[in-house]
Design a protein around this motif. Structure first.
Motif, PDB file in Angstrom:
ATOM      1  N   PHE A   1       0.658  -1.213   0.107  1.00 53.33           N
ATOM      2  CA  PHE A   1       0.023  -0.201  -0.100  1.00 53.33           C
ATOM      3  C   PHE A   1       0.853   1.343   0.113  1.00 53.33           C
ATOM      4  O   PHE A   1       0.439   2.411   0.282  1.00 53.33           O
ATOM      5  CB  PHE A   1      -1.014  -0.005   1.220  1.00 53.33           C
ATOM      6  CG  PHE A   1      -1.708  -1.047   1.469  1.00 53.33           C
ATOM      7  CD1 PHE A   1      -2.599  -1.393   0.454  1.00 53.33           C
ATOM      8  CD2 PHE A   1      -1.571  -2.286   2.076  1.00 53.33           C
ATOM      9  CE1 PHE A   1      -3.484  -2.717   0.492  1.00 53.33           C
ATOM     10  CE2 PHE A   1      -2.395  -3.134   2.072  1.00 53.33           C
ATOM     11  CZ  PHE A   1      -3.364  -3.441   1.453  1.00 53.33           C
ATOM     12  N   ALA A   2       2.082   1.085  -0.512  1.00 55.90           N
ATOM     13  CA  ALA A   2       3.027   2.272  -0.310  1.00 55.90           C
ATOM     14  C   ALA A   2       2.850   3.190  -1.386  1.00 55.90           C
ATOM     15  O   ALA A   2       2.374   2.915  -2.730  1.00 55.90           O
ATOM     16  CB  ALA A   2       4.457   2.023  -0.540  1.00 55.90           C
ATOM     17  N   THR A   3       3.261   4.309  -1.389  1.00 61.58           N
ATOM     18  CA  THR A   3       3.052   5.434  -2.660  1.00 61.58           C
ATOM     19  C   THR A   3       4.087   5.217  -3.659  1.00 61.58           C
ATOM     20  O   THR A   3       5.158   4.411  -3.539  1.00 61.58           O
ATOM     21  CB  THR A   3       3.131   6.865  -2.059  1.00 61.58           C
ATOM     22  OG1 THR A   3       4.395   7.134  -1.561  1.00 61.58           O
ATOM     23  CG2 THR A   3       2.248   7.079  -0.952  1.00 61.58           C
ATOM     24  N   VAL A   4       4.149   5.784  -4.839  1.00 68.82           N
ATOM     25  CA  VAL A   4       5.006   5.610  -5.544  1.00 68.82           C
ATOM     26  C   VAL A   4       6.464   6.183  -5.073  1.00 68.82           C
ATOM     27  O   VAL A   4       7.335   5.561  -5.528  1.00 68.82           O
ATOM     28  CB  VAL A   4       4.578   6.496  -6.990  1.00 68.82           C
ATOM     29  CG1 VAL A   4       5.679   6.570  -8.116  1.00 68.82           C
ATOM     30  CG2 VAL A   4       3.407   5.766  -7.596  1.00 68.82           C
ATOM     31  N   GLU A   5       6.432   7.404  -4.424  1.00 70.16           N
ATOM     32  CA  GLU A   5       7.506   7.901  -3.914  1.00 70.16           C
ATOM     33  C   GLU A   5       8.266   6.901  -2.986  1.00 70.16           C
ATOM     34  O   GLU A   5       9.453   6.715  -2.865  1.00 70.16           O
ATOM     35  CB  GLU A   5       7.306   9.176  -3.123  1.00 70.16           C
ATOM     36  CG  GLU A   5       6.779  10.225  -4.242  1.00 70.16           C
ATOM     37  CD  GLU A   5       5.334  10.038  -4.784  1.00 70.16           C
ATOM     38  OE1 GLU A   5       4.271   9.447  -4.060  1.00 70.16           O
ATOM     39  OE2 GLU A   5       4.911  10.584  -5.695  1.00 70.16           O
ATOM     40  N   GLU A   6       7.434   6.404  -1.985  1.00 68.86           N
ATOM     41  CA  GLU A   6       8.172   5.325  -1.136  1.00 68.86           C
ATOM     42  C   GLU A   6       8.629   4.040  -1.851  1.00 68.86           C
ATOM     43  O   GLU A   6       9.674   3.565  -1.546  1.00 68.86           O
ATOM     44  CB  GLU A   6       6.843   4.884  -0.059  1.00 68.86           C
ATOM     45  CG  GLU A   6       6.532   5.979   0.831  1.00 68.86           C
ATOM     46  CD  GLU A   6       5.382   5.696   1.636  1.00 68.86           C
ATOM     47  OE1 GLU A   6       5.078   6.074   2.583  1.00 68.86           O
ATOM     48  OE2 GLU A   6       4.296   4.751   1.031  1.00 68.86           O
TER      49      GLU A   6
END
Length: 335
Positions: free
Chosen positions: A93-98
């Motif tokens: 469920f991480a963001t693209v940036e993460e």
């Protein structure tokens, strides 16, 4: 067809493919190694998550993909299976940036950077994987392995994230390309060099037929994975990056129609792979070695299918066997 009526083994039974179904003889020690890594090197994960990783039989996944490798050669391969599965799960469920941050850090380590003492076992293992591969494979091979891992990160993991977070499916035409990379299969295909005991010369490595065979291998594994993970994903509106679900939702098909169309796509890719293998271009003095190399790609696919059927609890219905990330956002998504 109801979700309860769907059984992936009805469509991809053991021995479905025309390649040998083998297993490495070192599985007992490989299991000991895997469980020790999970308990000690991945101790930052919860006890519940570690128990689930043990039940996934990840050492058997390695053993079926590289059945002829020596025990020493299986070690970095097994480390990599665990490493990549943990990274994939815990960044669900991480963001693209993460994802971009962690993926780029992993590539830095594989290229020679050393992990800092405060970085977790996932990064510590990447340095071990790098060094262990370097002990028996040439630097050119490690560069190819790392580059293909990056391509999966960049054009698969990162690019599918906006669709996952928005809970929507991409257009089928784009999904077919995206899934080839998001299944993260490309680096594993370089295990065929280990199995065959032969690193492809650069001009053969770059030959369009070899590139197409690798693409087909990655695609077939993606469709395999989508069949076996469907029971996990049905009913979870966060889990949509699956060929069957993309066909069902994007093409307005029934579940049965989507399953049959996915099977047709899968079988067409297998038929093309087999035809290319039996009709390779002239590779001169390397002809038999290239043929054996492609056979190793097939063994990888056969082994993965058997692993899904016999070895793992990862894809239990409703995600019961999946090591969901232990963050607040994961609980929100699962509501």
């Amino acid at each position: 067809m109801t979700p309860e009526q769907f059984n992936p083994k009805d469509y991809l039974p053991q021995g479905y493919y025309p390649w040998p179904d083998l297993i490495n003889p070192n599985i007992a020690q490989m299991e000991i190694d895997m469980n020790n890594w999970i308990d000690y090197d991945y101790a930052y994960l919860s006890e519940q998550a570690r128990k689930k990783y043990k039940k996934m039989g990840l050492h058997l996944c390695t053993a079926r993909m590289v059945p002829k490798a020596s025990y020493e050669q299986t070690i970095p391969c097994s480390r990599f299976v665990l490493n990549f599965v943990v990274m994939d799960d815990q960044m669900e469920f991480a963001t693209v940036e993460e994802k971009k941050r962690d993926c780029e850090r992993g590539i830095e380590i594989l290229k020679g950077a050393e992990p800092t003492p405060d970085e977790n076992g996932m990064f510590q293992h990447l340095a071990l994987i790098r060094n262990e591969y370097k002990s028996f494979m040439p630097s050119e091979w490690l560069e190819r392995f790392t580059e293909n891992l990056y391509r999966c990160f960049r054009y698969g993991v990162q690019d599918e994230t906006p669709f996952k977070l928005a809970r929507r499916v991409p257009a089928l035409e784009y999904f077919m390309i995206l899934r080839e990379y998001s299944v993260n299969m490309y680096p594993y295909l370089y295990w065929a060099d280990i199995e065959a005991g032969f690193v492809l010369p650069k001009d053969i490595e770059e030959h369009p037929v070899i590139q197409r065979l690798r693409a087909l291998t990655s695609r077939i594994e993606a469709w395999q994975n989508d069949f076996y993970s469907l029971r996990k994903e049905l009913g979870l509106d966060t889990e949509l990056m699956n060929l069957i679900l993309v066909l069902q939702k994007g093409q307005k098909m029934s579940l049965k129609e989507a399953v049959m169309e996915a099977k047709r796509i899968h079988d067409a890719d297998v038929a093309e792979f087999v035809a290319l293998h039996e009709n390779l271009p002239n590779f001169g003095i390397y002809q038999q070695q290239v043929y054996d190399y492609v056979m190793s790609l097939g063994i990888i696919l056969q082994g993965l299918n058997t692993h899904y059927i016999k070895d793992t609890e990862r894809y239990l219905a409703g995600g019961a066997g999946f090591a969901w990330p232990e963050q607040r956002v994961a609980n929100e998504y699962k509501k």
